[in-house]
Design an enzyme around this catalytic site. Sequence first.
Site, PDB file in Angstrom:
ATOM      1  N   SER A 105      -2.051  -5.082  -0.127  1.00 39.70           N
ATOM      2  CA  SER A 105      -2.406  -3.679  -0.353  1.00 39.70           C
ATOM      3  C   SER A 105      -3.509  -3.517  -1.390  1.00 39.70           C
ATOM      4  CB  SER A 105      -1.165  -2.876  -0.777  1.00 39.70           C
ATOM      5  OG  SER A 105      -0.575  -3.423  -1.934  1.00 39.70           O
ATOM      6  N   ASP A 352       3.476   4.171  -9.896  1.00 45.62           N
ATOM      7  CA  ASP A 352       2.785   3.056  -9.248  1.00 45.62           C
ATOM      8  C   ASP A 352       1.733   2.531 -10.220  1.00 45.62           C
ATOM      9  OD1 ASP A 352       1.219   1.333  -7.781  1.00 45.62           O
ATOM     10  OD2 ASP A 352       0.948   2.685  -6.071  1.00 45.62           O
ATOM     11  N   HIS A 355      -1.394  -0.277  -7.723  1.00 51.42           N
ATOM     12  CA  HIS A 355      -2.580   0.137  -6.977  1.00 51.42           C
ATOM     13  C   HIS A 355      -3.519   0.958  -7.866  1.00 51.42           C
ATOM     14  CE1 HIS A 355       0.673  -0.516  -3.979  1.00 51.42           C
ATOM     15  NE2 HIS A 355      -0.296  -1.178  -3.367  1.00 51.42           N
TER      16      HIS A 355
END
Length: 375
Positions: A105, A352, A355
């Site tokens: 990702s 998060d 990312h």
Amino acid sequence: MSRSTTVQSYKETTMKGAYSESITPPWSCDLFSGKWVYDNSTNPLYSWKQCSLMNDWFTCEKFGRKDLKYQNWRWQPDQCDLPRFKAKAFLERLRGKRMVYVGDSMTTNQWASMVCMVESIIPSDLKSMHFNGSLIIFKASEFNATIERYWAPLLVESNSDNPEHHRVPHRIVRAGAIEKHAMHWSDADILVFGSYLWWKEPKLEILWGSFVRPNDGIYKDLGMVGKFEVGLKTWSDWLENHINRTKTQLFFNSITPVHERAGEWAKNKEGNCYNETEPILQEHYWGQWTSTDFMKALERRVNELKVRGVDVKIMNITQLTEYRKDAHPSVYKKKWDTLIPDQISDPVSYSDCHHWCLPGVPDTWNELLDAYILP
């Protein structure tokens, strides 16, 4: 010797090795050594509103982030300037070519960044997005060029290869098996690889055998770095035997750091990247999650490939990314799972910190990549 001294010594050593030799030409300076400079006149390179194909994982402003300073920091190398990205010039160099980002990702994050960096200058009827399982293809028709993402979080075949349903409790990697993936990017002109965080799972197992009859296979516990080395060997063996050395440009991103523990950059501080709005200013800051052993394993494998005539350029983005605790989505992203009351009351628990918001840090990764992509 202190941890900080050890890390700095490692960095100085590697810059004299693969990290230096692989990527210095055509630049006379080290583009990866420098500092972040606040610049709200030239950054960001685009607005998320201009990027109609933006992934909701990364559109922090769309999902309520008000502080946007993270978009305005520009990477400034110590001894020279990083060339300004020009979408039209980049697309001209990509004319008639396939560029494929392969990995997890974080690689998807970088691919989405590149699509946004070029998309706004392309008329709507001359661009398109196509989905084919693990492969997503952005096409710029006028240039007969594609910028693609291929989902292979561990590079080699694994039980986490489904791009939609990969949250398996017990990850298994099949040693020696990569053709299932490689057949989709074997004819690419530019390949950008990235794989790290998925290998940090202690319970990940290596299977010598087939997923069809897994009970007949052999499992070995090699430690996290040892498992990573098995994956890299399968990857590098495939490159040596199949890649077109006169056509395909090869890149591999070094570790992309995370910012899960605020105590690493601020004494006696609880939390993580949540509510962080400034970069880390501590020179040579290095998080505990960032393993130099993984970096050394990658460097060794790339050096071996170089001896065999395969040139993979390591993009040493780790140190510059370590500073950017302010640039993660945190809570400002689409939620794929329903939050429970305890999570809602404690944003740190579901932030998060892996990312990156877009526009943001991956744009710099792509500017650096652009500087090393040859015509």
